[in-house]
Enzyme design. Structure first.
Site, PDB file in Angstrom:
ATOM      1  N   LYS A  51      20.743  46.200  12.700  1.00 56.37           N
ATOM      2  CA  LYS A  51      19.950  45.900  11.497  1.00 56.37           C
ATOM      3  C   LYS A  51      18.557  46.471  11.763  1.00 56.37           C
ATOM      4  O   LYS A  51      17.587  45.758  12.035  1.00 56.37           O
ATOM      5  CB  LYS A  51      19.930  44.390  11.228  1.00 56.37           C
TER       6      LYS A  51
HETATM    7  N1  PMP Z   1      24.132  45.021   4.268  1.00 57.34           N
HETATM    8  C1  PMP Z   1      22.797  45.173   4.335  1.00 57.34           C
HETATM    9  C2  PMP Z   1      22.226  46.538   4.231  1.00 57.34           C
HETATM   10  C3  PMP Z   1      21.969  44.066   4.493  1.00 57.34           C
HETATM   11  O1  PMP Z   1      20.637  44.215   4.561  1.00 57.34           O
HETATM   12  C4  PMP Z   1      22.541  42.789   4.571  1.00 57.34           C
HETATM   13  C5  PMP Z   1      21.653  41.580   4.740  1.00 57.34           C
HETATM   14  N2  PMP Z   1      21.396  41.354   6.101  1.00 57.34           N
HETATM   15  C6  PMP Z   1      23.938  42.671   4.488  1.00 57.34           C
HETATM   16  C7  PMP Z   1      24.704  43.811   4.338  1.00 57.34           C
HETATM   17  C8  PMP Z   1      24.603  41.323   4.576  1.00 57.34           C
HETATM   18  O2  PMP Z   1      24.467  40.803   5.859  1.00 57.34           O
HETATM   19  P1  PMP Z   1      24.406  39.245   6.134  1.00 57.34           P
HETATM   20  O3  PMP Z   1      25.498  38.632   5.349  1.00 57.34           O
HETATM   21  O4  PMP Z   1      24.625  39.142   7.592  1.00 57.34           O
HETATM   22  O5  PMP Z   1      23.073  38.768   5.689  1.00 57.34           O
END
Ligand code: PMP
Length: 300
Positions: free
Chosen positions: A158
């Site tokens: 991330k």
């Molecule tokens: N894709 C992206 C690009 C994101 O920024 C997020 C948010 N973190 C997600 C998917 C979903 O991830 P999560 O459910 O872990 O928040």
């Protein structure tokens, strides 16, 4: 609604082990993270004072840093405790938590071996944007930018740098009157929105793209577990854009977005329906359970 700038708010921010006044949490402009995107972050929500799946977020944060070649100088227990502390000192029970780790200003060149790694954690109130209108659904526009090949970018991290194409895509979609952008990947397959994963209900089953070049979201995995618990078939597969018209329902899933129904993808219309509503209700109940009950609810 008036915009309250993020650098001019009351509250406290945790920075490298200390709590400091919100307005004092300033960074030097020659920080490596700012120039070269050597930064990773998390986005978490707390409900009734419990941060949902906190340890999974912390693990991903640490792993995101390792993928970018750095070690966050705090253990996971300390990071978890700091997230809880930030929430508490800011008087929040239901809020959004944003940890960010980045390379400092000791060295400013592509090579950054001498930089220190910093960690900050902030928390603020961020109610779901759609509130009671959520079942009406949002409108997505197709993005021109593509999610890159995993050998082209650190797609399992991330990493802040990956959000560059997200912001460009979302701005372009907003300029065309949409709420968010839906991105294809480098092969032309459906991937995800700019900050959430996507699901399609087709013939009573739940279909979602294989996350091999974008985040396998914590909410995505939660939704898959909840759906299977309800006896729904879940199919992780390649989804091409011309198949989207067969979907009966579409929704997004992410920590910030939670479960957000989609009513349009660039001219294709969808009606948020019973499967989305059931999963949304299940998710809303799950996130408000004490952590031990969350585990029991999701256990096979
Ligand atoms: N894709 C992206 C690009 C994101 O920024 C997020 C948010 N973190 C997600 C998917 C979903 O991830 P999560 O459910 O872990 O928040």
């Amino acid at each position: 609604m008036a915009l309250v700038p993020f650098d001019d708010r009351d509250g406290q921010i945790w920075w490298d082990g200390d709590l400091i006044p919100w307005r004092d949490a300033r960074l030097h402009v020659l920080s490596h993270g700012l120039h070269y995107a050597s930064a990773v972050f998390e986005g978490e929500r707390s409900y009734n004072g419990n941060i949902f799946k906190l340890r999974e977020h912390t693990e991903r944060l640490v792993e995101s840093g390792r993928i970018l070649g750095f070690e966050i100088p705090f253990g996971m227990d300390a990071i978890d405790a700091a997230c809880r502390q930030v929430l508490a000192v800011n008087g929040l029970t239901d809020g959004y938590i944003r940890p960010l780790a980045w390379r400092g200003a000791e060295q400013l060149s592509v090579s950054a071996q001498q930089t220190r790694i910093h960690l900050m954690i902030a928390a603020w109130s961020w109610p779901n944007l759609f509130g009671d209108d959520r079942m009406k659904g949002v409108r997505l526009g197709m993005a021109d930018w593509k999610r890159p090949h995993p050998e082209t970018a650190p797609t399992r991290s991330k990493a802040a740098g990956l959000y560059m194409i997200g912001t460009m895509s979302k701005h372009a979609a907003e300029a065309r009157g949409f709420n968010d952008a839906l991105m294809l990947d480098w092969r032309g397959q459906v991937s995800e929105a700019t900050g959430a994963n996507i699901f399609f209900v087709m013939d009573g089953a739940l279909h979602t793209p294989i996350p091999d070049c974008f985040l396998d979201g914590i909410t995505r995995r939660t939704v898959i577990a909840l759906a299977r618990k309800c006896g729904l078939q879940v199919v992780e597969r390649v989804i091409m854009p011309d198949e989207m018209q067969q979907a009966d329902e579409v929704f997004l899933a992410g920590s910030a977005a939670e479960i957000t129904p989609v009513r349009e993808i660039d001219g294709l219309q969808f009606t948020p329906g019973p499967i989305t509503e059931m999963l949304l209700t299940d998710y809303e109940a799950l996130v408000r359970m004490p952590p031990a009950e969350v585990a029991a609810r999701l256990a096979a």
